[in-house]
Design an enzyme around this catalytic site. Structure first.
Site, mmCIF file in Angstrom:
data_model
loop_
_atom_site.group_PDB
_atom_site.id
_atom_site.type_symbol
_atom_site.label_atom_id
_atom_site.label_comp_id
_atom_site.label_asym_id
_atom_site.label_seq_id
_atom_site.Cartn_x
_atom_site.Cartn_y
_atom_site.Cartn_z
ATOM 1 N N GLN A 172 0.847 -1.202 0.000
ATOM 2 C CA GLN A 172 0.000 0.000 0.000
ATOM 3 C C GLN A 172 0.878 1.246 0.000
ATOM 4 O O GLN A 172 1.856 1.330 0.739
ATOM 5 C CB GLN A 172 -0.875 -0.018 1.258
ATOM 6 C CG GLN A 172 -1.102 1.323 1.938
ATOM 7 C CD GLN A 172 -2.367 2.005 1.492
ATOM 8 O OE1 GLN A 172 -3.301 1.347 1.064
ATOM 9 N NE2 GLN A 172 -2.418 3.316 1.596
ATOM 10 N N THR A 173 0.531 2.232 -0.821
ATOM 11 C CA THR A 173 1.254 3.496 -0.770
ATOM 12 C C THR A 173 0.373 4.634 -1.274
ATOM 13 O O THR A 173 -0.539 4.415 -2.070
ATOM 14 C CB THR A 173 2.562 3.433 -1.593
ATOM 15 O OG1 THR A 173 3.271 4.666 -1.447
ATOM 16 C CG2 THR A 173 2.277 3.200 -3.073
ATOM 17 N N ARG A 174 0.677 5.851 -0.772
ATOM 18 C CA ARG A 174 0.045 7.071 -1.281
ATOM 19 C C ARG A 174 1.112 8.063 -1.719
ATOM 20 O O ARG A 174 0.828 9.225 -1.948
ATOM 21 C CB ARG A 174 -0.853 7.713 -0.218
ATOM 22 C CG ARG A 174 -0.249 7.862 1.146
ATOM 23 C CD ARG A 174 -1.122 8.684 2.080
ATOM 24 N NE ARG A 174 -0.510 9.953 2.392
ATOM 25 C CZ ARG A 174 0.347 10.162 3.385
ATOM 26 N NH1 ARG A 174 0.703 9.154 4.167
ATOM 27 N NH2 ARG A 174 0.853 11.348 3.605
ATOM 28 N N ASN A 175 2.349 7.572 -1.820
ATOM 29 C CA ASN A 175 3.490 8.413 -2.157
ATOM 30 C C ASN A 175 4.220 7.858 -3.374
ATOM 31 O O ASN A 175 4.043 6.693 -3.739
ATOM 32 C CB ASN A 175 4.468 8.485 -0.975
ATOM 33 C CG ASN A 175 3.865 9.162 0.237
ATOM 34 O OD1 ASN A 175 3.324 10.257 0.129
ATOM 35 N ND2 ASN A 175 3.939 8.516 1.393
ATOM 36 N N ARG B 174 -14.921 42.490 -12.112
ATOM 37 C CA ARG B 174 -16.297 42.836 -11.730
ATOM 38 C C ARG B 174 -17.227 42.699 -12.928
ATOM 39 O O ARG B 174 -18.329 42.154 -12.830
ATOM 40 C CB ARG B 174 -16.357 44.267 -11.189
ATOM 41 C CG ARG B 174 -16.146 44.391 -9.708
ATOM 42 C CD ARG B 174 -17.385 43.993 -8.934
ATOM 43 N NE ARG B 174 -17.152 43.951 -7.507
ATOM 44 C CZ ARG B 174 -18.080 43.616 -6.623
ATOM 45 N NH1 ARG B 174 -19.280 43.258 -7.015
ATOM 46 N NH2 ARG B 174 -17.804 43.599 -5.345
ATOM 47 N N ILE C 171 -10.234 44.828 -3.888
ATOM 48 C CA ILE C 171 -10.167 45.464 -2.568
ATOM 49 C C ILE C 171 -9.934 44.395 -1.504
ATOM 50 O O ILE C 171 -9.091 44.551 -0.632
ATOM 51 C CB ILE C 171 -11.454 46.268 -2.287
ATOM 52 C CG1 ILE C 171 -11.529 47.458 -3.243
ATOM 53 C CG2 ILE C 171 -11.485 46.751 -0.827
ATOM 54 C CD1 ILE C 171 -12.827 48.241 -3.161
#
Length: 574
Positions: free
Chosen positions: A198-201, A438, A478
């Site tokens: 398993q990895t998320r990197n 705008r 603004i």
């Protein structure tokens, strides 16, 4: 032989309901509906394809309470993470959600019906209790707890599902296997022992080494099974990661490894999530699963301490290994030995032997600055992919976000800055002048706080997309409210640089400089809620640069901004 699914039977609702999908689709078109969130979409896909076996729907109250309190479904089976369908009071009233009612669940991307839910119950979860018991602390520094308290709606709907169709995917389709498909693939390959990683990197040489070691020690084949659903905020996008995995796969011995993508929404739940991940891999047919140090840990809590101990995840999966039903492989940290030009387990390094490593922080620094990444750390093919997605600073986009009163000189500085940056000729430069935005983006909006916040959010979205594309965006509203400015920063800085420049020209000077007479009209009551007069301007406390046009020229102001960009590497040499 592929491992038995959790609960004994793979709950593939696509196969179960294949003969009636046409009639279900026709019925779904007539039903009240709920549009899923991204996390619910990930959960639904794994409910429908059997990845979450033995579940056949979103948890009812009895199952939910059992999972939260005891890590067990009402029937006694081990299950550690609540899989719930959260809805608001308004959704309940609008769709008349109540027991026995049938509800169509829609894909948020195209509003196509994916499933029909037969409602069993509607209940209000105890979110603080869930946070404390499931994730270890009711602390919003934890991403799952933050989700519970700030994103998830107040009620859960429990019920059983019928599959109408699978969610559409247009990326990496050849690498997306359902549990049924992956089991068939293993059978075709004659793989009987499979270690899942398993990895998320991104993966580098050390990951290749540790996964090969795990497979060889178990006399097994290897499944690289990365998450491509929702991961931790700030993670590298899955497109980049999958390109990395594809670049890495040829580095494995021929026939050893396969790549399959998992559409999971991670909770970063540490020990409980490790058990959950193991059960999901069991359902996909693997026989072994690598559990890492601080597996699925989210990092630090609000006191700066790790949410989980480094070995809590391994200890919990070891405790329940007989019920999990697959062999757990403890993650072996490996480190590089320059003397022998090899990776060796960290706990086997002889005393006095020199080793090398590059941290994630250092890797990101090298990517941002263009510094070399040594081949002992990662393969050139992998580094090339990462550099494409993470170019050095002088190739990244950025946004200069001006804020200040009307007629403070923002637009004059912004236009001069645009000209100055165009001299660089290294990136496109776009100016979102207040009068243009705008007219083109927010012509229907007035000057109430709500309308101003919407206007800023729209400009931030456009600036974020320009920044993502590597352009320089100059925004000059603004932007009187700190909350809206902070939200704009969050939107933009995930894609590149963000600089808040406060043009702090005093109100009296702004009134003098007002050629259009806007302040006079506001004083006469023709314009309501005008910033500086009858609406507040919240002075920034976090500006990267403060400019007073009464104290310095436009050229001097532009020069200060250029120096800031040069210091951080966005302009000039890499």
């Amino acid at each position: 032989m592929a491992n038995t699914p959790h609960g004994g039977v793979l709950k593939d609702l696509y196969l179960r309901d294949a003969g009636k999908q046409e009639s279900l689709a026709a019925e779904a078109a007539t039903l009240p509906s709920v549009v899923l969130t991204d996390r619910q979409l990930c959960d639904l896909e794994l409910l429908l394809n059997g990845g979450f076996s033995p579940l056949e729907g979103f948890l009812n109250q009895k199952d939910y309470e059992g999972v939260v309190e005891n890590m067990r479904l009402a029937n006694g089976l081990l299950w550690t993470i609540p899989i719930t369908l959260d809805v608001s009071k308004e959704q309940i009233e609008e769709s008349k959600i109540e027991p026995s009612k049938r509800i169509a669940l829609l894909d948020p991307r195209d509003y196509e019906p994916l499933a029909i839910l037969t409602v069993e119950d509607v209940y209000r979860p105890d979110k603080s209790k869930e946070a404390a018991l499931v994730y270890g602390a009711d602390d919003s520094a934890h991403p799952a707890v933050h989700y519970l308290h700030n994103i998830a709606k107040e009620f859960n709907v429990g019920g059983s599902l019928e599959a109408v169709q699978s969610p559409s995917h247009y990326d990496y389709v050849a690498n997306r296997y359902t549990p049924t498909e992956l089991r068939a693939h293993f059978k075709k390959l004659q793989w009987t022992r499979v270690v899942a990683f398993q990895t998320r990197n991104p993966m580098h040489r050390a990951h290749r080494e540790l996964t090969v070691r795990a497979a060889r020690q178990r006399k097994a084949h290897l499944l690289i099974h990365p998450v491509v659903g929702l991961t931790k905020p700030g993670d590298i996008d899955h497109y980049t990661r999958v390109r990395v995995y594809k670049a890495l796969m040829p580095k494995y011995p021929n026939g050893m490894a396969e790549l399959s993508l998992l559409p999971l929404a991670m909770r970063m739940g540490g020990p409980r999530e490790a058990v959950w991940h193991a059960l999901i891999r069991k359902n996909h047919g693997v026989t072994h699963f690598i559990v890492g140090r601080d597996h699925a840990g989210p990092g630090k809590n609000s006191q700066g301490v790790d949410f989980y101990g480094p070995y809590e995840a391994q200890e919990l999966v070891e405790k329940y290994k007989s019920e999990i039903g697959i062999e757990i492989v403890p993650f072996q940290m490996v480190t590089y030995s320059p003397d022998t030009d090899e990776y060796i387990p960290a706990d086997e390094v002889p005393e006095g032997v020199k080793t090398l490593n590059i941290s994630g922080t250092e890797l990101r620094r090298r990517l941002k600055t263009g510094l070399p990444i040594p081949e002992w750390f990662s393969y050139p093919e992998v580094v090339s992919v990462l550099r494409q997605s993470h170019p050095p600073r002088n190739q990244q986009g950025f946004t200069i976000f001006f804020t200040g009163l009307h007629a403070s000189g923002k637009n004059a500085i912004a236009r001069a800055l645009q000209v100055s940056l165009n001299q660089e000729s290294t990136r496109s430069v776009s100016l979102l002048a207040s009068e243009n935005t705008r007219a083109e983006l927010s012509s229907e909006l007035g000057f109430s706080k709500r309308d101003r916040d919407i206007n800023i959010a729209r400009q931030a979205f456009v600036a974020g997309e320009l920044t993502r594309a590597g352009a320089a965006a100059i925004v000059a509203p603004i932007a009187p409210y700190a909350e809206a400015r902070n939200a704009a920063k969050k939107t933009i800085e995930q894609f590149g640089g963000f600089y808040l420049v406060h043009v702090a020209t005093p109100l009296e000077e702004c009134i003098k400089r007002d050629r259009d007479g806007i302040y006079e009209r506001a004083k006469r009551g023709e314009i309501k809620e005008f910033t500086g007069l009858d609406a507040p301007y919240e002075v920034p406390t976090n500006a990267d640069l403060t400019i007073d046009i009464t104290q310095q020229s436009v050229s001097q102001a532009v020069h200060e901004i250029i120096l800031l960009l040069e210091k951080d590497g966005y302009i000039g040499s890499a």
